[in-house]
Design an enzyme around this catalytic site. Structure first.
Site, short mmCIF file in Angstrom:
data_model
loop_
_atom_site.label_atom_id
_atom_site.label_comp_id
_atom_site.label_asym_id
_atom_site.label_seq_id
_atom_site.Cartn_x
_atom_site.Cartn_y
_atom_site.Cartn_z
N LYS A 77 -6.15 -4.35 4.96
CA LYS A 77 -5.66 -3.58 6.10
C LYS A 77 -6.02 -2.10 6.02
O LYS A 77 -6.39 -1.57 4.97
CB LYS A 77 -4.15 -3.79 6.28
N ARG B 76 -0.58 -13.64 2.27
CA ARG B 76 -1.55 -14.01 3.31
C ARG B 76 -2.81 -13.18 3.09
O ARG B 76 -2.78 -11.94 3.22
CB ARG B 76 -0.94 -13.74 4.69
#
Length: 259
Positions: free
Chosen positions: A206, A241
């Site tokens: 991210k 995840r």
């Protein structure tokens, strides 16, 4: 949990697995490399992403779910959607979990579907939507505020008939949080583990990791992601995840061996 993006505009791998053979091959490789769950998304949830609509989501998801259930019947399939009609359709054709990054805010009817189906439900903290989330990263105390807002959504889910044992919580790293707020949440991740629900963290590749390590290319953020994963394992997070299943599986195994 392996990320399988069958989208054109995901921030890291948009368009790579959009066709069915590529998505099947990628999913199978993730399982070979150690994935316990597949999380399939046909709608990008990155900041700024446009909604593709429920019909496109369903048309992308259903063939892949059917194929994967034939090839890998033992692997749970989670579907990343916030639409109740998509959730109902995919659960009917073999999906096992729903991963709702809106935590029931976007389409509250999804909670009734989850209650009716009795499936695991990943309830994520977020604010606004892909277009507005970055402007909503304003908190008095980010840990307390996120916990309180998660609790409110949990209460709403329970009021719609969802059972406690169905709920998995996700503090929503990257969703309506800036770099510092994401880091504060990760420093205090035990506060979410102590809420007595299984915890999922999705920080893989991210933007905040790129900011910290000065790496603009999402595909080159694996070492930053690995540090976050190791921290989460130490804190007792249940589900991670990730994009890079083989490498991150090794990080998890090694971290577990030294704590």
């Amino acid at each position: 949990m392996a990320i399988v993006n069958i989208t054109e505009d995901s921030f890291s791998d948009g368009g790579i697995y959009i066709d069915l053979p590529s998505a099947i091959n990628h999913s199978s490789l993730c399982i070979k490399h150690g994935a316990h769950i597949l999380d399939i998304g046909a709608q990008s949830t990155r900041p700024g992403a446009s909604e593709v609509g429920t019909e496109i989501e369903i048309n992308r998801l259903v063939p892949l779910i059917r194929e994967l259930k034939l090839l890998h019947p033992e692997i749970p399939i989670s579907v990343d959607t916030f639409h109740h009609s998509v959730a109902e359709k995919v659960l009917n054709v073999g999906a096992d979990w729903i991963n709702d990054i809106s935590g029931g805010r976007h389409d509250p009817e999804i909670l009734s579907v989850i209650a009716d189906k009795g499936c695991p439900y990943i309830l994520t903290h977020s604010r606004g939507n892909s277009m507005t989330m970055d402007s909503l990263a304003k908190y008095t105390n980010v840990v307390k505020d996120v916990k309180n807002e998660l609790s409110n959504q949990i209460d709403l889910a329970l009021s719609k008939g969802v059972k406690n044992e169905q709920i998995i919580i996700d503090p929503g790293i990257g969703f309506a949080k800036n770099v510092d707020q994401n880091l504060i949440l990760l420093k205090n991740i035990e506060q979410f583990v102590s809420m007595n629900y299984p915890v999922l963290i999705g920080a893989s590749r991210k933007r905040f990791i790129g900011s910290v390590i000065n790496e603009p290319d999402p595909s080159k953020r694996i070492f930053g992601t690995s540090a976050v994963v190791s921290r989460c394992v130490i804190a007792g997070v249940d589900i991670l995840r990730v994009h890079d299943v083989k490498q991150i599986s090794q990080v998890i195994i090694m971290t577990k061996s030294i704590i």
